[in-house]
Design an enzyme around this catalytic site. Structure first.
Site, PDB file in Angstrom:
ATOM      1  N   LYS A  13       0.839  -1.213   0.000  1.00 33.97           N
ATOM      2  CA  LYS A  13       0.000   0.000   0.000  1.00 33.97           C
ATOM      3  C   LYS A  13       0.873   1.262   0.000  1.00 33.97           C
ATOM      4  O   LYS A  13       0.654   2.172  -0.801  1.00 33.97           O
ATOM      5  CB  LYS A  13      -0.929  -0.002   1.229  1.00 33.97           C
ATOM      6  CG  LYS A  13      -1.828  -1.231   1.305  1.00 33.97           C
ATOM      7  CD  LYS A  13      -2.725  -1.205   2.530  1.00 33.97           C
ATOM      8  CE  LYS A  13      -1.999  -1.261   3.857  1.00 33.97           C
ATOM      9  NZ  LYS A  13      -1.266  -2.521   4.124  1.00 33.97           N
ATOM     10  N   ARG A  88      -9.631   0.324   9.068  1.00 35.59           N
ATOM     11  CA  ARG A  88      -9.227  -1.043   9.394  1.00 35.59           C
ATOM     12  C   ARG A  88     -10.305  -1.798  10.164  1.00 35.59           C
ATOM     13  O   ARG A  88     -10.101  -2.969  10.480  1.00 35.59           O
ATOM     14  CB  ARG A  88      -7.975  -0.990  10.265  1.00 35.59           C
ATOM     15  CG  ARG A  88      -6.653  -1.199   9.517  1.00 35.59           C
ATOM     16  CD  ARG A  88      -5.571  -0.977  10.534  1.00 35.59           C
ATOM     17  NE  ARG A  88      -4.333  -1.631  10.316  1.00 35.59           N
ATOM     18  CZ  ARG A  88      -3.243  -1.059   9.799  1.00 35.59           C
ATOM     19  NH1 ARG A  88      -3.289   0.161   9.326  1.00 35.59           N
ATOM     20  NH2 ARG A  88      -2.105  -1.716   9.748  1.00 35.59           N
ATOM     21  N   ARG A 127      11.742  -5.284   4.947  1.00 31.42           N
ATOM     22  CA  ARG A 127      11.436  -3.872   4.669  1.00 31.42           C
ATOM     23  C   ARG A 127      12.374  -2.933   5.441  1.00 31.42           C
ATOM     24  O   ARG A 127      12.655  -3.145   6.610  1.00 31.42           O
ATOM     25  CB  ARG A 127       9.984  -3.598   5.076  1.00 31.42           C
ATOM     26  CG  ARG A 127       9.623  -2.122   5.110  1.00 31.42           C
ATOM     27  CD  ARG A 127       8.150  -1.895   5.042  1.00 31.42           C
ATOM     28  NE  ARG A 127       7.400  -2.398   6.179  1.00 31.42           N
ATOM     29  CZ  ARG A 127       6.074  -2.376   6.241  1.00 31.42           C
ATOM     30  NH1 ARG A 127       5.356  -1.901   5.248  1.00 31.42           N
ATOM     31  NH2 ARG A 127       5.460  -2.831   7.308  1.00 31.42           N
ATOM     32  N   ARG A 161      11.353  -0.805  11.070  1.00 32.16           N
ATOM     33  CA  ARG A 161      10.279  -0.614  12.060  1.00 32.16           C
ATOM     34  C   ARG A 161      10.374  -1.672  13.147  1.00 32.16           C
ATOM     35  O   ARG A 161      10.602  -2.844  12.853  1.00 32.16           O
ATOM     36  CB  ARG A 161       8.910  -0.705  11.369  1.00 32.16           C
ATOM     37  CG  ARG A 161       8.565   0.554  10.608  1.00 32.16           C
ATOM     38  CD  ARG A 161       7.363   0.394   9.727  1.00 32.16           C
ATOM     39  NE  ARG A 161       6.227  -0.266  10.358  1.00 32.16           N
ATOM     40  CZ  ARG A 161       5.039  -0.416   9.770  1.00 32.16           C
ATOM     41  NH1 ARG A 161       4.849   0.051   8.546  1.00 32.16           N
ATOM     42  NH2 ARG A 161       4.063  -1.015  10.388  1.00 32.16           N
ATOM     43  N   ARG A 172      -0.444  -8.986  13.355  1.00 31.64           N
ATOM     44  CA  ARG A 172      -1.021  -7.952  12.485  1.00 31.64           C
ATOM     45  C   ARG A 172      -1.882  -8.596  11.395  1.00 31.64           C
ATOM     46  O   ARG A 172      -2.930  -8.073  11.015  1.00 31.64           O
ATOM     47  CB  ARG A 172       0.099  -7.089  11.881  1.00 31.64           C
ATOM     48  CG  ARG A 172       0.663  -6.124  12.929  1.00 31.64           C
ATOM     49  CD  ARG A 172       2.079  -5.667  12.625  1.00 31.64           C
ATOM     50  NE  ARG A 172       2.208  -4.922  11.401  1.00 31.64           N
ATOM     51  CZ  ARG A 172       3.380  -4.712  10.773  1.00 31.64           C
ATOM     52  NH1 ARG A 172       4.494  -5.213  11.273  1.00 31.64           N
ATOM     53  NH2 ARG A 172       3.423  -4.006   9.682  1.00 31.64           N
TER      54      ARG A 172
END
Ligand code: ADP
Ligand code: AMP
Length: 218
Positions: A13, A88, A127, A161, A172
């Site tokens: 996203k 969400r 990431r 992160r 998650r």
């Protein structure tokens, strides 16, 4: 134009939102980015949200909807926005309807990025981003063109992160399955959902999104 990029953590996203920002001058509204900024600044919201985010659970609907309303008020009414990571939950989807109606906006497209769960873990654990400008990278799928130098701003400082570890990612994803995926039918009933194969490479996903937005995004 107002669009939602919907998909599980790591679906792409943020990557696609920044492409749309640079190609069409749209503005990405990422509640995750807003919350991380609040944590960094040590605001009351940040203090409250930190432990929840570290655990991979969802921050309260009131907090995130409040952040979205505030950010929209800072933007001109003509600015096209991309909602990334919001809504969400069903309650957030309701709030978004109200927030948009109050500001004379309407939702044009909900674009669902469909990605297999094992690919998500691989994407999230690889990431990283530029510590200075926030540009996103991946250890294998999107390395800077020059090793250790950000393509966008030239910085050599990168960060990861704290919630991008396999254990938190599983929580998650469970949150996504339980609370976020069930909001899709709300938008399907309105005929505004398009599915995109998020397993394709970044350029192809971008092409598919551009085809959906068509002339609306010129
Ligand atoms: P999200 O915002 O949905 O959590 P990101 O856009 O941050 O996801 O993407 C997660 C990671 O996967 C990033 O490291 C990004 O570079 C990488 N990535 C994004 N899209 C793709 C893709 N289509 N193929 C491979 N890797 C991708
Ligand atoms: P993201 O950057 O979208 O992956 O979000 C990171 C974390 O921020 C999530 O795991 C949640 O803890 C929190 N968060 C972000 N957006 C929302 C939202 N819309 N509702 C609840 N929690 C959120």
């Amino acid at each position: 134009m107002n669009i939602i990029l919907l998909g599980p953590p790591g679906a792409g996203k943020g990557t696609q939102a920044s492409r749309l920002e640079s190609e069409h001058g749209m503005v990405q509204l990422s509640t995750g980015d807003m919350l991380r900024a609040a944590v960094k600044a040590g605001t009351p919201i940040g203090v409250q949200a930190k432990a929840v985010m570290d655990a991979g659970e969802l921050v309260s609907d009131e907090i995130v909807s409040g952040l979205i309303g505030e950010r929209l008020d800072e933007l001109g009414g003509e600015t096209s926005v991309i909602f990334d990571g919001y809504p969400r939950t069903a309650a957030q989807a309701d709030s978004l309807d109200q927030i948009l109606a109050d500001r004379g906006r309407k939702l044009d497209h909900v674009i669902e990025l469909v990605v297999e769960e094992e690919a998500l873990v691989d994407r999230i654990t690889g990431r990283f981003s530029c510590a200075k400008c926030g540009a996103g990278y991946h250890d294998r799928y999107k390395l800077p063109k020059v090793e250790n130098v950000c393509d966008v701003c030239g910085s050599s400082e990168f960060k990861r992160r704290p919630d991008d570890n396999e254990e938190t990612v599983r929580t998650r994803m469970a949150e996504y399955r339980a609370k976020t995926a069930p909001i899709l039918p709300i938008y399907e009933a309105r005929g505004i959902v398009s599915k995109v194969d998020g397993m394709a490479d970044i350029d192809h996903v971008n092409d598919a999104i551009e085809a959906i937005l068509g002339s609306d995004a010129s």
